[in-house]
Design an enzyme around this catalytic site. Structure first.
Site, short mmCIF file in Angstrom:
data_model
loop_
_atom_site.label_atom_id
_atom_site.label_comp_id
_atom_site.label_asym_id
_atom_site.label_seq_id
_atom_site.Cartn_x
_atom_site.Cartn_y
_atom_site.Cartn_z
N ILE B 471 -35.50 -19.77 -68.94
CA ILE B 471 -35.37 -18.79 -70.03
C ILE B 471 -33.92 -18.33 -70.16
CG2 ILE B 471 -37.78 -18.08 -69.89
CD1 ILE B 471 -36.89 -15.58 -68.36
N THR B 473 -32.08 -18.74 -67.35
CA THR B 473 -31.85 -18.41 -65.95
C THR B 473 -31.10 -19.51 -65.20
OG1 THR B 473 -34.12 -19.19 -65.82
CG2 THR B 473 -33.77 -16.84 -65.66
N ARG B 634 -29.09 -16.68 -50.42
CA ARG B 634 -28.24 -17.82 -50.71
C ARG B 634 -28.04 -17.98 -52.22
NH1 ARG B 634 -30.29 -23.39 -49.94
NH2 ARG B 634 -28.53 -24.80 -49.71
N ILE B 635 -26.83 -18.28 -52.61
CA ILE B 635 -26.51 -18.47 -54.03
C ILE B 635 -26.41 -19.98 -54.28
CG2 ILE B 635 -24.84 -18.00 -55.86
CD1 ILE B 635 -26.43 -15.53 -54.73
N ASN B 637 -25.96 -21.51 -57.17
CA ASN B 637 -24.95 -21.87 -58.16
C ASN B 637 -24.22 -20.61 -58.58
OD1 ASN B 637 -23.53 -22.44 -60.54
ND2 ASN B 637 -25.01 -24.00 -61.18
N LYS B 639 -21.96 -19.99 -60.58
CA LYS B 639 -21.66 -19.83 -62.01
C LYS B 639 -22.86 -19.26 -62.76
CE LYS B 639 -19.02 -22.93 -64.17
NZ LYS B 639 -18.56 -24.10 -64.98
N LYS B 707 -33.26 -15.35 -52.86
CA LYS B 707 -34.09 -14.17 -53.11
C LYS B 707 -34.35 -13.92 -54.60
CE LYS B 707 -32.96 -11.32 -49.07
NZ LYS B 707 -32.25 -10.07 -48.68
N GLY B 708 -33.62 -14.60 -55.45
CA GLY B 708 -33.83 -14.36 -56.88
C GLY B 708 -32.80 -13.40 -57.45
N GLU B 711 -33.53 -9.99 -61.83
CA GLU B 711 -33.74 -8.55 -62.01
C GLU B 711 -32.65 -7.69 -61.39
OE1 GLU B 711 -37.08 -8.64 -63.48
OE2 GLU B 711 -37.13 -10.72 -62.82
#
Lengths: 174, 749, 338
Positions: B471, B473, B634-635, B637, B639, B707-708, B711
């Site tokens: 969406i 994301t 953890r990231i 990406n 960007k 973790k997302g 939000e």
């Protein structure tokens, strides 16, 4: 043209539009907007409908080189006009510098406002009134982005603007 | 396998980007088929009452009109409520379009016009005349707060307040420093840029392909199969591209119902696109009134936390979100009392909007924390540090990871918080008062059940598939990265197939759980492919991998090799050819680890710092600088991750300064139902934003350590803005949005 | 949307004749407001007369140093015209404070004059509204009226005129040139828009069949001392809550002439020339600014939600006069208020 529009018995007019470099004869009702013509009849869905009232900028296209909200333009008034939509700026394999900069700077998320932002940015660069970031922000304010990519959009446009400074600007319809 | 990070963790540009920037990405309304009909919804113009009569004759005679549906002629649909309940339905009775003559909210669809062209449908809809018997509406949450009730059927157990701890009232009364105030949030509207739309393409054998604006293609598919008793094998719902949603497209919307209804009834393909105005009558962030009372000892240690929240719901459903429970877990405190109620209003059912509950509740808590900091004479950041807690006191569980100290430290350093002078109105620049405010944010790190398929072909290409949604994301991109990492191939060698209901089962895209869930499923499926590869490799003659265990191998440069020695291995092509296979395809299912969940709670955290400049004389507020430091595991990406946070911040600025659905409570009608009068931030409103991702290793939150991010970016932003406005002006404005009228009309403390 | 017929006028005379032939006809220029209103079923013309090809697209210099701006010159073209920027920078600034670049590219000078209010109830055909449906009532009174009028309103209507450009034109004492069945005539800007009284359905004093052909500006002495200060709910692409166009001439620290026009506060761009005249000769300083603001807002009346507009307008007038006197007009790009 054997379209529902022509069959409906409601008044129609025939006109010629140059769309992305191709002259086309189209049949429209008086009340058909350029946006609806592009999106439904011509299946050029790159131009987006976000509000249909000139309040969001998603439908921005270039008419005779100027950025315009296509939702508020009746097609019938545009006989003979040159129209450039996002499809006319570049393709995935051959992107316009602004399209490349938008990808590189992640200047969008959902992508729905993006064609309007890019067409608007082409208009902005053609107009020549933006020198720096403050001007970019102000002169791009007619394009809402609900995903909130504004800072990245400004980065993308700034990059192209400074790359083009001093060099002739690429024609919108190129 | 994932530690080497040739792809994962790098700022890869969106793989769907070129399609989006060239206008080639097709959204729900942008599909075509022969014989298409078009629908337009007629919306109610009263908030509550009955329809006395609907006059459709004029509309029926309009050229091109095919049929007009009202509650008098609606085709038969499922009888039982359970068939109307989608996967994220609420307690109560799901709304059924054109069910009867009852009007439950302003903008309710009350008739549906089908015509040969979209313009004809729209223009004929304007000719439908409706007579109403109007009743007195109740739409003001502040007026209705005393009619509130505890939801009898909880939407989720964890939304219900935890039992009280200690004695909050007594501790409050005895404490050295106390603050207590009401905070009011106006109803907000998601307003994704894409209009809600559904295109139903009728196949020759009666099969339906439906392009729907949804955050869950399988949810939409199940819903219409339930409502219209359709064979799920004959319906595919697609949402390849979704033009923003922010929670508004979690539940199926009435345009989907109407498009399918008319398509089945008329045996034609159908397209229905809502208007912007229609979108104000759907799922919205509920108006909410909260009372937050905080008390601290002389050193600023919290002694009591009390939080009572009442938000709006509709007459027919009990919408619920976790507004207040955050107050019991954000800071260390032994005496906590949280209560949560809802109140029925004559409005459409509210729903999840970006960080539902947390965006509302943390705004109140973090504004109250700022008030307490001033009451106690302690720096607002220092007050939070003093009350740091390592445990989830609500659930009495350990926390998987909490790098909030790092968020505080790195965010403050980047922002220059140490240079702040504490007193309100003490920082100036020309005619501007300068304010620096901060707030913290929390969001639950969730993982749900999900499935994915990974296919490795003999030409080295990889295909990933799952019924997930992107969406905006970045789902396409991170799934591609995860697969590329697993097979040591470039991201563009991976094709990512998502956005269709016939793909492996995936929940709705919401709650920031997609990366953790579908990402983990892709990783698991990739591992399964590698395991199968190894099995085939081991059955080759003289296989160098004969003795290898699956944990000891990985893919490198097109070969299955020993992790410890890349010299030892077999080319993937050779393995497949030896096995006589074109491809290996494996399917994996993942879900949250129940044992971990019993012992641990998992959250993402943030610290957001905001600078505002407020013209002292005129009260015009500008947000000039934002630094948001995020601890979210953890990231994958940086960007696209950064973009998620930017988006949250921008929407948070809107929440703080602009957004408000304006209801005329005499009629119960929303009057600013357009983007000219419902203000969302424009380019000019958004200046410098800096996003920091702090280091956070967490192997318990999800198998891939994420973790997302959808939000957490918004949580706390509105509070930080409002705290900055206080610091600038000395004015506490507790009703959002903070508009110029409120600034001019309130007194500095 | 109600279907309508479409004709293209080839001359002003054509357009006038078409208007006279059908009382339900409306002229279409840039369309940025009319098409919007038609789609909301607020405007329901039977016939739309396209005047875009009329020869009203020139900005012409007048012998006295003024300018004549054709009715079809786009807002952008006016705002960026070097002559406008040099001699009437207030007009340029006000235009650039309004709408968006796309809308300004389409919107015309004549159309801007004829913009209709943004009142929520006017825009909602299901609501009563004396402006849209005479005699049906005014729900803004007692309803949502945060954006409504504090000056010159009536019990029939408290809507405001939404234009920025017109506020500058009011301050510049522009003249509106019109042509109708009885020939051409001129209307002073102050007389072009009207107060609602008991006939709020009429926004202006155009007579039936008349078409705006241009706007004339006379040379003035304000080029260095002016400002357009617009206050709104977001920093761009939003209608004014309050705006102030100020143009002053100062000699020896005193006002030779002071003009203040207000936007967002009344059914028309608000000016009070009598009040302004009282301040000729007054010291061009803070105390005068405050007294002038007091005087201009003496009759202001809030309706509840819009009460804040009275102090906001007061402070905005003072600030704008400060900007104008100091020769530092508000920059529409830099969002700090100068």
């Amino acid at each position: 043209m054997d379209t529902p529009r022509a069959q409906s018995g409601l008044p129609t007019s025939s006109l010629i539009l140059d769309i992305n470099g191709i002259a086309q004869t189209v049949e429209v009702h008086p009340w058909t907007t350029l946006l609806d013509l592009l999106r439904s009849e011509l299946e050029l869905t790159g131009t987006k409908k976000g509000c249909d009232h000139g309040q969001c900028g998603a439908c921005t296209v270039l008419i005779d080189g100027e950025r315009i909200n296509s939702c508020l333009k009746l097609a019938v008034t545009l006989d003979g006009a040159e129209i450039t939509t996002i499809e006319g700026l570049g393709t995935p394999g051959d992107m316009h510098p602004l399209q490349r900069a938008f990808v590189e700077h992640d200047a969008f998320q959902c992508g729905y406002c993006t064609p309007g932002q890019i067409c608007s940015a082409v208009g902005l660069i053609n107009e020549g009134h933006a020198q720096g970031r403050d001007e970019i922000r102000e002169l791009m304010s007619g394009n809402l982005c609900r995903c909130g990519a504004y800072t990245n959009i400004a980065d993308a446009i700034e990059e192209v603007l400074s790359a083009q400074a001093g060099t002739p600007q690429r024609e919108a319809a190129e | 396998m994932l530690n080497q990070s040739k792809t994962v963790g790098l700022p890869v540009s969106r793989i769907d980007g070129p399609l989006k920037v060239t206008g080639q990405a097709r959204y729900a309304a942008e599909h075509f088929g022969p014989g298409m009909l078009y629908g337009h919804v007629v919306s109610a113009t009263i908030a509550t009452g009955r329809i006395r009569a609907i006059h459709t004759a004029a509309a029926e005679h309009f050229p091109g009109v095919v049929k007009i549906y009202t509650h008098d002629n609606r085709p038969k649909t499922a009888y039982r409520d359970s068939r109307w309940k989608d996967a994220v339905a609420l307690p109560g009775h799901p709304f059924r379009p054109l069910e009867n003559d009852r009007v439950l909210f302003d903008g309710q669809p009350v008739a549906f016009v089908v015509a040969e062209s979209p313009e004809a449908a729209r223009d004929a809809a304007g000719l439908v005349q409706i007579e109403y018997l109007s009743e007195e509406p109740h739409t003001d949450i502040v007026a209705q707060r005393h009619e509130s009730y505890e939801p009898p059927v909880p939407r989720m157990k964890q939304f219900m307040p935890p039992p009280p701890r200690g004695d909050a009232e007594a501790a409050f009364a005895a404490a050295a420093h106390r603050v207590s105030a009401d905070y009011v949030l106006s109803g907000e509207h998601h307003n994704p840029m894409e209009l809600f739309a559904s295109t139903v393409l009728l196949g020759t054998d009666g099969a339906l392909t439906i392009h729907d604006k949804t955050q869950g293609s399988q949810n939409s598919c199940d819903y219409i199969c339930g409502v219209f008793s359709l064979d799920p094998g004959k319906v595919v719902v697609k949402n390849s591209f979704v033009g923003g949603a922010f929670g508004q497209a979690l539940r199926p919307k009435h345009q989907l119902f109407f498009a399918v209804m008319a398509s089945l009834d008329l045996n034609r393909s159908m397209k229905v696109e809502m208007t912007r105005q229609d979108m104000f009558y759907l799922t919205w962030r509920p108006s909410c009134i909260q009372t937050v009372s905080l008390a601290a000892d002389a050193e600023g240690h919290l002694q009591a936390v009390m939080h009572h929240a009442v938000h709006a719901t509709s007459r027919h459903e009990d919408y619920q979100e976790n507004v207040a429970n955050w107050s019991g877990l954000a800071y260390k405190c032994e005496n906590v009392k949280i209560s949560y109620e809802i109140a029925k209003l004559d409005l459409a059912t509210p729903g999840d909007m970006r960080a539902p509950g947390a965006a509302t509740g943390m705004t109140a808590l973090e504004a109250a924390m700022d008030e307490l900091a001033y009451a106690a004479g302690i720096d607002p950041l220092e007050l939070r540090i003093r009350n740091f807690v390592h445990r989830d006191q609500n659930q009495d569980k350990a926390i998987t990871s909490k790098a909030l100290h790092a968020c505080y430290r790195e965010g403050a350093a980047r922002f220059g918080w140490a240079e702040r002078s504490a007193a309100p109105r003490s920082m100036r620049e020309g005619d501007d008062l300068v304010g620096w405010g901060m707030a913290g944010g929390i969001w639950e790190a969730m993982m749900s059940k999900g499935e994915a398929k990974v296919r490795l072909s003999v030409d080295g290409s990889v295909t990933v598939s799952a019924a997930a949604s992107d969406i905006g994301t970045g789902t396409y991109t991170i799934l591609g990265q995860l697969a590329a990492e697993a097979f040591d191939c470039p991201v563009d060698a991976v094709s990512v197939e998502i956005g269709a209901s016939d793909l492996p089962k995936t929940g709705v895209e919401g709650g920031s759980w997609t990366a953790a869930t579908t990402g983990s499923a892709v990783q698991a499926a990739a591992k399964a492919v590698i395991k199968t590869l190894l099995t085939h490799a081991q059955s080759m003659e003289n296989s160098p991998l004969k003795e290898a265990k699956v944990q000891q191998v990985e893919i490198a440069e097109g070969r299955l090799v020993l992790e410890s020695n890349h010299q030892i291995g077999v080319s993937m092509v050779d393995i497949l050819e030896a096995a006589g296979l074109e491809a290996i395809e494996e399917h994996a299912k993942v879900g949250p680890d129940m044992l971990t969940m019993m012992r641990y709670a998992s959250y993402s955290h943030s610290a957001v710092f905001v600078e505002v400049k407020v013209d002292e004389e005129l009260g015009i507020v500008r947000v000039t600088r934002v630094v948001s430091a995020i601890g979210a595991g953890r990231i994958l990406n940086p960007k696209t991750a950064r973009s998620q946070i930017l988006g949250g911040i921008v929407m948070g600025i809107g929440m703080a300064l602009h957004e408000e659905g304006m209801i005329d409570h005499r009629t119960g009608r929303i009057m600013n139902h357009n983007l000219a009068e419902y203000h969302v931030p424009a380019h000019a409103d958004i200046r410098d934003i800096e996003v920091i991702f702090v280091e956070e290793d967490d192997d318990m939150a999800s198998p891939i350590g994420v973790k997302g991010l959808g939000e957490i970016g918004i949580v706390g932003v509105a509070a930080a803005v409002s705290n900055a406005v206080f610091h600038a002006t000395g004015k506490r404005i507790r009703t959002l949005p903070i508009t110029v009228d409120k600034i001019l009309q309130s007194e500095a403390v | 949307m109600k279907p309508f017929s479409y004709t293209r006028a080839e001359s002003v005379r054509d357009a006038v004749a078409a208007l006279m032939a059908n009382p339900q006809a409306q002229l279409l220029a840039g369309g940025t407001n009319l098409i919007d209103l038609i789609k909301y079923d607020v405007a329901e013309p039977e016939a739309v007369i396209d005047i875009n090809r009329l020869p009203l697209k020139e900005i012409v210099e007048l012998p006295d140093g003024g300018l004549r701006i054709g009715a079809l010159v786009s807002n952008s073209a006016v705002a960026y015209d070097p002559r406008v920027k040099q001699h009437f920078p207030l007009l340029s600034s006000a235009i650039l404070a309004g709408a968006s670049p796309q809308l300004r590219n389409a919107a015309t000078t004549g159309g801007n004059l004829l913009q209709r209010t943004r009142c929520y109830y006017f825009y909602d055909p299901a609501s009563p509204c004396n402006k849209r449906d005479p005699g049906s009532g005014c729900p803004a009174i007692g309803g949502l009226n945060r954006i409504h009028a504090i000056l010159g309103a009536s019990d029939a209507c408290i809507a405001v005129h939404p234009s920025d450009m017109c506020v500058a034109l009011a301050a510049l004492d522009a003249t509106v040139e019109v042509e109708g069945p009885d020939g051409a005539r001129e209307i002073g800007f102050a007389d072009f828009h009207r107060l609602p009284g008991d006939g709020p359905d009429r926004d202006n004093t155009l007579r039936r069949g008349e078409i705006v052909t241009g706007v004339r500006l006379e040379a003035n002495h304000f080029a260095g001392h002016h400002t357009y200060l617009k206050l709104r709910d977001r920093l761009s692409y939003a209608f004014a809550l309050v705006s102030v166009a100020a143009a002053v001439q100062v000699a020896d620290g005193r006002f030779v002439e002071v003009r203040v026009a207000l936007g967002g506060v009344a059914h028309k761009p608000w000016r009070d020339p009598l009040a302004e005249a009282e301040f000729a000769g007054a010291p061009a300083g803070e105390e005068t600014f405050i007294r002038l603001a007091d005087r201009l807002l003496a009759g202001a009346e809030g309706r509840g939600h819009n009460d804040f507009k009275i102090p906001l307008a007061h402070r905005a007038i003072v600030r704008a006069l400060r900007q104008a006197v100091s020769g530092h007009p508000q920059d529409q790009t830099v969002k700090a208020i100068q």
